[in-house]
Write a protein that holds these residues in place. Structure first.
Motif, short mmCIF file in Angstrom:
data_model
loop_
_atom_site.label_atom_id
_atom_site.label_comp_id
_atom_site.label_asym_id
_atom_site.label_seq_id
_atom_site.Cartn_x
_atom_site.Cartn_y
_atom_site.Cartn_z
N ALA A 73 0.84 -1.20 0.00
CA ALA A 73 0.00 0.00 0.00
C ALA A 73 0.87 1.25 0.00
CB ALA A 73 -0.92 0.00 1.21
N GLY A 74 1.95 1.20 0.76
CA GLY A 74 2.85 2.34 0.84
C GLY A 74 3.46 2.69 -0.50
N LEU A 75 3.54 1.71 -1.37
CA LEU A 75 4.10 1.97 -2.70
C LEU A 75 3.02 2.42 -3.68
CD1 LEU A 75 6.48 -1.11 -2.88
CD2 LEU A 75 7.19 1.28 -2.82
N GLY A 76 1.79 2.38 -3.23
CA GLY A 76 0.72 2.86 -4.09
C GLY A 76 -0.13 1.79 -4.75
N HIS A 77 0.10 0.52 -4.36
CA HIS A 77 -0.71 -0.54 -4.96
C HIS A 77 -2.14 -0.47 -4.43
CE1 HIS A 77 2.62 -2.72 -6.89
NE2 HIS A 77 3.33 -2.16 -5.93
N GLU A 78 -3.09 -0.75 -5.30
CA GLU A 78 -4.49 -0.66 -4.90
C GLU A 78 -5.24 -1.99 -5.00
OE1 GLU A 78 -5.87 2.53 -7.31
OE2 GLU A 78 -5.06 4.07 -5.95
N ARG A 79 -4.64 -2.90 -5.74
CA ARG A 79 -5.24 -4.24 -5.82
C ARG A 79 -4.16 -5.24 -5.43
NH1 ARG A 79 -10.15 -4.35 -8.48
NH2 ARG A 79 -10.08 -6.60 -8.27
N VAL A 80 -4.36 -5.92 -4.31
CA VAL A 80 -3.35 -6.87 -3.86
C VAL A 80 -3.96 -8.25 -3.68
CG1 VAL A 80 -2.03 -5.06 -2.69
CG2 VAL A 80 -3.72 -6.39 -1.42
N ALA A 81 -3.08 -9.25 -3.72
CA ALA A 81 -3.55 -10.62 -3.55
C ALA A 81 -2.64 -11.36 -2.59
CB ALA A 81 -3.56 -11.34 -4.90
N TYR A 82 -3.20 -12.36 -1.93
CA TYR A 82 -2.39 -13.20 -1.05
C TYR A 82 -2.27 -14.58 -1.67
CZ TYR A 82 -0.10 -14.58 3.21
OH TYR A 82 0.85 -14.98 4.11
N VAL A 83 -1.06 -15.09 -1.74
CA VAL A 83 -0.85 -16.42 -2.34
C VAL A 83 -0.45 -17.42 -1.26
CG1 VAL A 83 0.39 -17.77 -4.06
CG2 VAL A 83 -0.20 -15.40 -4.55
N LEU A 84 -1.29 -18.42 -1.09
CA LEU A 84 -1.07 -19.44 -0.07
C LEU A 84 -0.30 -20.62 -0.66
CD1 LEU A 84 -4.77 -19.37 1.13
CD2 LEU A 84 -2.81 -18.65 2.51
N PRO A 85 0.42 -21.33 0.19
CA PRO A 85 1.18 -22.48 -0.31
C PRO A 85 0.26 -23.65 -0.62
CG PRO A 85 1.35 -22.39 2.05
CD PRO A 85 0.56 -21.18 1.64
N HIS A 86 0.78 -24.55 -1.39
CA HIS A 86 0.03 -25.75 -1.73
C HIS A 86 -0.29 -26.58 -0.49
CE1 HIS A 86 -0.62 -29.85 -2.73
NE2 HIS A 86 0.61 -30.19 -2.42
N ASP A 87 0.72 -26.72 0.35
CA ASP A 87 0.63 -27.63 1.48
C ASP A 87 -0.40 -27.15 2.50
OD1 ASP A 87 1.02 -29.35 3.53
OD2 ASP A 87 3.20 -29.17 3.56
N THR A 88 -1.51 -27.85 2.57
CA THR A 88 -2.57 -27.40 3.47
C THR A 88 -2.24 -27.68 4.94
OG1 THR A 88 -3.71 -29.45 2.98
CG2 THR A 88 -4.46 -27.49 1.81
N ASP A 89 -1.20 -28.49 5.17
CA ASP A 89 -0.73 -28.66 6.54
C ASP A 89 -0.34 -27.32 7.13
OD1 ASP A 89 -1.06 -31.32 6.61
OD2 ASP A 89 1.06 -31.85 6.46
N LEU A 90 0.09 -26.45 6.26
CA LEU A 90 0.57 -25.16 6.71
C LEU A 90 -0.56 -24.16 6.95
CD1 LEU A 90 3.65 -24.80 4.34
CD2 LEU A 90 3.64 -25.41 6.76
N ALA A 91 -1.78 -24.61 6.77
CA ALA A 91 -2.92 -23.70 6.90
C ALA A 91 -2.92 -23.03 8.27
CB ALA A 91 -4.23 -24.45 6.69
N TRP A 92 -2.55 -23.78 9.25
CA TRP A 92 -2.51 -23.28 10.63
C TRP A 92 -1.67 -22.01 10.72
CZ3 TRP A 92 1.35 -22.70 14.31
CH2 TRP A 92 0.91 -22.58 15.64
N PHE A 93 -0.64 -21.98 9.91
CA PHE A 93 0.27 -20.86 9.82
C PHE A 93 -0.18 -19.81 8.81
CE2 PHE A 93 4.83 -21.84 11.22
CZ PHE A 93 4.81 -20.76 12.07
N SER A 94 -0.58 -20.33 7.64
CA SER A 94 -0.80 -19.42 6.52
C SER A 94 -2.13 -18.69 6.63
CB SER A 94 -0.71 -20.17 5.20
OG SER A 94 -1.66 -21.21 5.16
N ASP A 95 -3.14 -19.32 7.17
CA ASP A 95 -4.44 -18.67 7.23
C ASP A 95 -4.42 -17.39 8.06
OD1 ASP A 95 -5.31 -20.60 5.56
OD2 ASP A 95 -6.63 -21.62 6.99
N PRO A 96 -3.83 -17.41 9.25
CA PRO A 96 -3.76 -16.16 10.01
C PRO A 96 -3.03 -15.05 9.25
CG PRO A 96 -3.18 -18.00 11.40
CD PRO A 96 -3.30 -18.55 10.02
N ARG A 97 -2.00 -15.42 8.53
CA ARG A 97 -1.28 -14.40 7.77
C ARG A 97 -2.20 -13.80 6.71
NH1 ARG A 97 4.79 -17.00 6.76
NH2 ARG A 97 5.30 -17.18 8.98
N ARG A 98 -2.88 -14.69 6.03
CA ARG A 98 -3.79 -14.22 4.98
C ARG A 98 -4.88 -13.34 5.59
NH1 ARG A 98 -7.87 -18.42 3.30
NH2 ARG A 98 -8.30 -17.90 5.47
#
Lengths: 323, 323
Positions: free
Chosen positions: B163-188
């Motif tokens: 956002a600080g650089l001026g982006h207005e449309r951003v996306a979050y890319v999650l890893p394939h490994d759903t084991d990591l959901a515990w970690f990745s979901d909160p980040r997302r």
DNA sequence: CTGTTAGCGCCTTCAA
DNA sequence: TTGAAGGCGCTAACAG
């Protein structure tokens, strides 16, 4: 457990331990189990260990660098197998402040698996305490290494792969991190040996922490006529590929590169990196069986693989001098 | 230890434990120490634990995926700090076959650090056994998370950077490994929240195990107008960068990418990847202090860092639409 | 088939 | 300043 079940301690002990010799009436058995459940009773691990002289802990002593990739998977499998045999696996990473002697003052495990080198003093101490010692990729004075995996074979396989393609001058690239020497040196030595056997020119270089300097190192390699590089792992391989590309060299035409670990980075690299992968499922079972002697470990089916390590050919290797 | 030293058990116990209240003559002290050394005597951990009701083991309960990067470093530091306080740290990785209830039947640790979620039953069992529970990045019903690090903050920081650089449309890319959901979901989720606060368009996608399909995903993102991507970690970021490049997009001109972990792959990537790094030294000390209450933990100097997480700007991010 | 009993090695109160 | 004694919770002989 209070004899709230209306039986004696012996009886409780018998049913809770499924003692083979003793015949307990089903009624009593159920009564004991029932009482244990409602009371939330579980025997004290310490008292049990004190009495029997042995706990059901298996301790994995790890080197003090991060265990990742195939070895991490092996640990996980091992832990699961041991759990099935009623053993609990703990890991302890080597560090500067406590050695095995210290650790064994906190618990008396049934066994210690040494995945790092032990000093004679540590080995002696463990023996004196009656702890079953197993050397697995770690050196214990006087014990055979039980691992069906020699790091030197990894280096040998890398060199063989390059030789098979016709390369005559090969180099081994070690990682910057000298903590990894314990791991990387045997691989390099295996590579060196194999190169000698096959009559190839061999040299080795070590990366520095300065990423930029890799370019210079790779430049030196190629100008001296090296056409094939064995890298400590895929990360190092990737960094070699990058450096070659920065120098205007093409991979694999001008330089073939072989990594180790079959990691994501090698697959994502362009070109993708030829690597060495590990087949450690059987190793995990073997080790578990070794540790669970005298316990009924659930039978395992997986057959011993033809090779514990296997070459995965990808795009980063080719015969020297052509695409 | 035999009273080969010519003293009583009490005396031995006193000197070996440096009992504060008791005054032992230096002569006797030395004699005991001497005898202990020659006999190779060490008190039995089990007997001690049985008597005192508590061992000096700290158990780290880890999630069942490999702990690498900053967290691995934290574990190592924690282990060293605890060792200095006379505690021994063991790790146990969660697996399908044994839960904490099982593990606590092998030992009664002084404390359990939950780096993964505990069930109420597990928590209750531990409490009943008098085990000190500490939630650190893991959820224990009824306990506060002691970690000075919120995964959601990682996602927030990534979005803020874009956002600080001026982006207005951003996306979050999650890893394939759903084991990591515990970690990745909160980040997302943190990223999503922050995007909402800043009025940015936000979407998320998950990688599949098919590397080729990443290209399609990234293509979808860019055609829908996304100019900034937050990746779960540097590896995912790298794979997004590669896909963009395969599509003929230029990074960062056409797409900015932010990773997490400050790993080697991000540094070696071209362009190098802007990332989030962790400052966990203070966390390790904090946690050690929490666990070593009542023990004399050597004083530590490192001040609380301004931020536990920090953005490391590199070449993969720029204002949208220009080089 | 079930109960009694004696320690495992240590710590700690109490007396000397 | 030191010795004696009891008991932590459990297992395993050994009776009954």
């Amino acid at each position: 457990m209070a004899e709230a079940a209306g039986v004696s301690r012996t009886t409780v002990s018998f049913v809770l331990n499924d003692r083979p010799g003793a015949a307990i009436s089903e009624t009593t058995r159920q009564r004991v189990l029932q009482a244990a459940a409602t009371l939330g009773y579980v025997p004290s691990p310490e008292a049990r260990a004190l009495k029997t002289g042995r706990s059901d802990i298996v301790l994995c002593l790890l080197p003090d660098w991060p265990i990742t990739g195939p070895l991490g998977v092996l640990l996980k499998k091992l832990s699961a197998h041991l759990a099935e045999a009623g053993l609990t696996m703990f890991s302890h990473q080597r560090n500067a402040v406590d050695d095995l002697t210290q650790v064994l003052q906190s618990t008396t495990p049934a066994a210690v698996v040494a995945m790092c080198d032990l000093t004679p003093a540590e080995a002696a101490f463990a023996q004196q305490r009656g702890v079953h010692l197993v050397a697995w990729m770690g050196v214990i004075p006087g014990y055979p290494d039980e691992a069906g995996l020699r790091q030197s074979d990894v280096g040998r396989l890398q060199v063989s792969a390059l030789a098979g393609l016709g390369h005559e001058r090969v180099a081994y690239v070690l990682p910057h991190d000298t903590d990894l020497a314990w791991f990387s040196d045997p691989r390099r030595d295996g590579a060196s040996e194999r190169a000698a056997e096959l009559g190839l020119a061999f040299e080795h270089v070590r990366l520095t922490d300065d990423v930029g300097s890799t370019t210079g190192l790779v430049d030196g390699l190629t100008t001296s006529g090296t056409t094939g590089v064995c890298a400590y792992n895929d990360e190092v391989a990737f960094s070699v590929v990058k450096a070659a590309q920065r120098l205007g060299r093409e991979v694999p035409r001008d330089l073939s590169v072989v990594g180790v670990d079959d990691s994501v980075i090698g697959r994502l690299s362009e070109p993708s990196i030829t690597t060495v992968s590990f087949e450690l499922a059987h190793e995990a079972e073997n080790l578990a069986a070794l540790l669970a002697v005298g316990r009924n470990l659930p039978a395992r089916s997986s057959a011993r693989p033809a090779e514990v390590i296997r070459l995965v050919p990808r795009a980063s290797t080719a015969p020297p001098g052509r695409a």
